[in-house]
Design a protein around this motif. Structure first.
Motif, PDB file in Angstrom:
ATOM      1  N   LYS A  11       0.797  -1.226   0.000  1.00 44.64           N
ATOM      2  CA  LYS A  11       0.000   0.000   0.000  1.00 44.64           C
ATOM      3  C   LYS A  11       0.830   1.277   0.000  1.00 44.64           C
ATOM      4  O   LYS A  11       0.281   2.367  -0.141  1.00 44.64           O
ATOM      5  N   THR A  12       2.148   1.153   0.184  1.00 47.93           N
ATOM      6  CA  THR A  12       2.988   2.342   0.300  1.00 47.93           C
ATOM      7  C   THR A  12       4.214   2.236  -0.597  1.00 47.93           C
ATOM      8  O   THR A  12       4.653   1.138  -0.969  1.00 47.93           O
ATOM      9  N   SER A  13       4.789   3.391  -0.901  1.00 49.38           N
ATOM     10  CA  SER A  13       6.030   3.407  -1.674  1.00 49.38           C
ATOM     11  C   SER A  13       7.152   2.761  -0.871  1.00 49.38           C
ATOM     12  O   SER A  13       8.040   2.118  -1.446  1.00 49.38           O
ATOM     13  N   GLU A  14       7.123   2.911   0.455  1.00 47.49           N
ATOM     14  CA  GLU A  14       8.128   2.271   1.306  1.00 47.49           C
ATOM     15  C   GLU A  14       8.118   0.758   1.100  1.00 47.49           C
ATOM     16  O   GLU A  14       9.174   0.116   1.011  1.00 47.49           O
ATOM     17  N   ALA A  15       6.930   0.179   1.026  1.00 45.04           N
ATOM     18  CA  ALA A  15       6.817  -1.265   0.855  1.00 45.04           C
ATOM     19  C   ALA A  15       7.321  -1.700  -0.517  1.00 45.04           C
ATOM     20  O   ALA A  15       7.987  -2.737  -0.649  1.00 45.04           O
ATOM     21  N   VAL A  16       7.003  -0.930  -1.552  1.00 46.73           N
ATOM     22  CA  VAL A  16       7.502  -1.255  -2.892  1.00 46.73           C
ATOM     23  C   VAL A  16       9.030  -1.193  -2.914  1.00 46.73           C
ATOM     24  O   VAL A  16       9.692  -2.084  -3.451  1.00 46.73           O
ATOM     25  N   GLU A  17       9.587  -0.147  -2.321  1.00 46.03           N
ATOM     26  CA  GLU A  17      11.042  -0.013  -2.279  1.00 46.03           C
ATOM     27  C   GLU A  17      11.669  -1.165  -1.498  1.00 46.03           C
ATOM     28  O   GLU A  17      12.727  -1.692  -1.874  1.00 46.03           O
ATOM     29  N   ALA A  18      11.030  -1.572  -0.419  1.00 49.45           N
ATOM     30  CA  ALA A  18      11.559  -2.674   0.379  1.00 49.45           C
ATOM     31  C   ALA A  18      11.553  -3.976  -0.405  1.00 49.45           C
ATOM     32  O   ALA A  18      12.508  -4.767  -0.338  1.00 49.45           O
ATOM     33  N   ALA A  19      10.481  -4.222  -1.159  1.00 52.80           N
ATOM     34  CA  ALA A  19      10.403  -5.438  -1.968  1.00 52.80           C
ATOM     35  C   ALA A  19      11.485  -5.446  -3.036  1.00 52.80           C
ATOM     36  O   ALA A  19      12.125  -6.480  -3.289  1.00 52.80           O
ATOM     37  N   ALA A  20      11.696  -4.305  -3.668  1.00 56.84           N
ATOM     38  CA  ALA A  20      12.727  -4.214  -4.703  1.00 56.84           C
ATOM     39  C   ALA A  20      14.117  -4.404  -4.102  1.00 56.84           C
ATOM     40  O   ALA A  20      14.956  -5.142  -4.643  1.00 56.84           O
ATOM     41  N   GLU A 192       3.974  -8.350   7.748  1.00 57.63           N
ATOM     42  CA  GLU A 192       3.293  -7.124   8.174  1.00 57.63           C
ATOM     43  C   GLU A 192       3.469  -6.851   9.668  1.00 57.63           C
ATOM     44  O   GLU A 192       3.605  -7.767  10.468  1.00 57.63           O
ATOM     45  N   ARG A 193       3.399  -5.559  10.008  1.00 61.40           N
ATOM     46  CA  ARG A 193       3.325  -5.130  11.409  1.00 61.40           C
ATOM     47  C   ARG A 193       1.887  -5.154  11.890  1.00 61.40           C
ATOM     48  O   ARG A 193       1.603  -5.378  13.062  1.00 61.40           O
ATOM     49  N   ALA A 194       0.971  -4.882  10.969  1.00 61.00           N
ATOM     50  CA  ALA A 194      -0.477  -4.896  11.197  1.00 61.00           C
ATOM     51  C   ALA A 194      -1.110  -5.089   9.832  1.00 61.00           C
ATOM     52  O   ALA A 194      -0.434  -4.892   8.816  1.00 61.00           O
ATOM     53  N   PRO A 195      -2.382  -5.482   9.751  1.00 60.47           N
ATOM     54  CA  PRO A 195      -2.993  -5.716   8.446  1.00 60.47           C
ATOM     55  C   PRO A 195      -2.841  -4.522   7.504  1.00 60.47           C
ATOM     56  O   PRO A 195      -3.267  -3.404   7.817  1.00 60.47           O
ATOM     57  N   GLY A 196      -2.185  -4.761   6.396  1.00 60.08           N
ATOM     58  CA  GLY A 196      -1.972  -3.716   5.405  1.00 60.08           C
ATOM     59  C   GLY A 196      -0.715  -2.894   5.617  1.00 60.08           C
ATOM     60  O   GLY A 196      -0.373  -2.053   4.771  1.00 60.08           O
ATOM     61  N   ASP A 197      -0.017  -3.093   6.722  1.00 62.25           N
ATOM     62  CA  ASP A 197       1.182  -2.305   7.047  1.00 62.25           C
ATOM     63  C   ASP A 197       2.414  -3.199   6.929  1.00 62.25           C
ATOM     64  O   ASP A 197       2.762  -3.927   7.866  1.00 62.25           O
ATOM     65  N   LYS A 198       3.070  -3.144   5.785  1.00 64.33           N
ATOM     66  CA  LYS A 198       4.213  -4.009   5.535  1.00 64.33           C
ATOM     67  C   LYS A 198       5.439  -3.562   6.338  1.00 64.33           C
ATOM     68  O   LYS A 198       5.695  -2.363   6.512  1.00 64.33           O
ATOM     69  N   ASP A 199       6.219  -4.544   6.796  1.00 67.15           N
ATOM     70  CA  ASP A 199       7.436  -4.312   7.571  1.00 67.15           C
ATOM     71  C   ASP A 199       8.635  -4.573   6.659  1.00 67.15           C
ATOM     72  O   ASP A 199       8.870  -5.721   6.266  1.00 67.15           O
ATOM     73  N   PRO A 200       9.408  -3.546   6.297  1.00 70.05           N
ATOM     74  CA  PRO A 200      10.547  -3.755   5.396  1.00 70.05           C
ATOM     75  C   PRO A 200      11.538  -4.811   5.887  1.00 70.05           C
ATOM     76  O   PRO A 200      12.080  -5.576   5.078  1.00 70.05           O
ATOM     77  N   GLN A 201      11.748  -4.871   7.197  1.00 70.75           N
ATOM     78  CA  GLN A 201      12.678  -5.865   7.726  1.00 70.75           C
ATOM     79  C   GLN A 201      12.151  -7.275   7.515  1.00 70.75           C
ATOM     80  O   GLN A 201      12.904  -8.182   7.131  1.00 70.75           O
ATOM     81  N   LYS A 202      10.860  -7.469   7.752  1.00 74.42           N
ATOM     82  CA  LYS A 202      10.281  -8.802   7.540  1.00 74.42           C
ATOM     83  C   LYS A 202      10.294  -9.177   6.061  1.00 74.42           C
ATOM     84  O   LYS A 202      10.478 -10.350   5.721  1.00 74.42           O
ATOM     85  N   ILE A 203      10.088  -8.211   5.173  1.00 81.62           N
ATOM     86  CA  ILE A 203      10.177  -8.492   3.739  1.00 81.62           C
ATOM     87  C   ILE A 203      11.571  -8.991   3.400  1.00 81.62           C
ATOM     88  O   ILE A 203      11.739 -10.008   2.702  1.00 81.62           O
ATOM     89  N   ALA A 204      12.592  -8.304   3.897  1.00 83.93           N
ATOM     90  CA  ALA A 204      13.973  -8.713   3.633  1.00 83.93           C
ATOM     91  C   ALA A 204      14.253 -10.096   4.209  1.00 83.93           C
ATOM     92  O   ALA A 204      14.902 -10.937   3.561  1.00 83.93           O
ATOM     93  N   GLU A 205      13.744 -10.351   5.414  1.00 85.58           N
ATOM     94  CA  GLU A 205      13.966 -11.655   6.049  1.00 85.58           C
ATOM     95  C   GLU A 205      13.273 -12.764   5.267  1.00 85.58           C
ATOM     96  O   GLU A 205      13.816 -13.869   5.119  1.00 85.58           O
ATOM     97  N   PHE A 206      12.080 -12.495   4.789  1.00 83.81           N
ATOM     98  CA  PHE A 206      11.352 -13.507   4.028  1.00 83.81           C
ATOM     99  C   PHE A 206      12.091 -13.854   2.737  1.00 83.81           C
ATOM    100  O   PHE A 206      12.284 -15.036   2.424  1.00 83.81           O
ATOM    101  N   VAL A 207      12.492 -12.841   1.991  1.00 92.84           N
ATOM    102  CA  VAL A 207      13.180 -13.096   0.728  1.00 92.84           C
ATOM    103  C   VAL A 207      14.489 -13.840   0.984  1.00 92.84           C
ATOM    104  O   VAL A 207      14.823 -14.799   0.275  1.00 92.84           O
TER     105      VAL A 207
END
Length: 225
Positions: A11-20, A192-207
């Motif tokens: 939902k946020t540019s932060e989340a897109v940047e974190a995924a990339a 996510e930290r909460a529904p719809g709120d992605k956590d950049p650290q968790k994204i990195a850990e998952f990948v």
């Protein structure tokens, strides 16, 4: 084959940047108002533009009609359309023909009998996404943080192009890949930290966890009957 990783419900540019930055392959934008991850088309357009060229954009819809899909395609210009409702194989084929884009069809799984539908959908969809079947009182068909019994996928056609979803997170994705040898994985609530709120650290850990498990798969994967 390189594992494909999708981060869904951004939902946020932060989340897109974190995924990339993490090295994901796909991002999912949800266009379904009951979901806490829903994005309107104006905001979705900006997120898709940020991802384009770095990540494949997947537009997720639930039983959308042609008029809504027309608007979604015009706004997001997605690489994929994900159909996450009760769309029939005929509807999947019609969407693919109308929009000329790869289509991913989600199927809810809770028991072996749920896999009987796979051949009909596999004949028309470019990828099948296996998610946990939602409870009867659920207000949405996915993103519920529920896993299903991964052993149910033991007898799949090894050539089936599919994506594993449902309750995945950084702590269990390695086990999921060990059991299923899935060629692609999808995560939403698990990063996510909460529904719809992605956590950049968790994204990195998952990948990171998924890539490591995929690299180790030939040595640790469970033999299949």
């Amino acid at each position: 084959m390189t594992l494909v990783i999708k981060i869904c419900g951004l939902k946020t540019s932060e989340a897109v940047e974190a995924a990339a930055a993490a090295g994901a392959d796909m991002v999912g934008l949800v266009v379904f108002p009951p979901s806490p991850r829903h994005v309107d088309l104006a905001h979705g357009r900006s997120l898709a533009a940020l991802a384009t060229g770095r990540l494949q954009v997947v537009a997720l819809t639930v039983d959308a009609d042609d008029a809504l899909l027309d608007d979604i395609v015009a706004a997001l210009d997605p690489d994929w359309l994900q159909l996450h409702g009760k769309e029939t194989p005929e509807r999947v084929a019609a969407v693919k023909a109308r929009f000329g884009r790869p289509v991913m069809k989600a199927l809810g799984i809770a028991a072996a009998a749920d896999l009987a539908r796979v051949p009909a959908y596999a004949a028309v969809a470019d990828r099948i996404l296996f998610d946990a079947r939602p409870p009867k009182d659920a207000t949405r068909p996915g993103g519920l943080g529920r896993a299903f019994d991964w052993d149910l996928l033991d007898d799949l056609d090894p050539g089936l192009g599919y994506m594993l979803s449902g309750g995945l997170d950084p702590a269990n994705v390695a086990e999921a890949l060990r059991i299923t040898r899935a060629p692609a994985v999808d995560v939403s609530s698990g990063v996510e930290r909460a529904p719809g709120d992605k956590d950049p650290q968790k994204i990195a850990e998952f990948v990171r966890a998924a890539r490591a498990a995929a690299a180790a798969a030939p040595a640790v994967a469970r033999p299949r009957a």
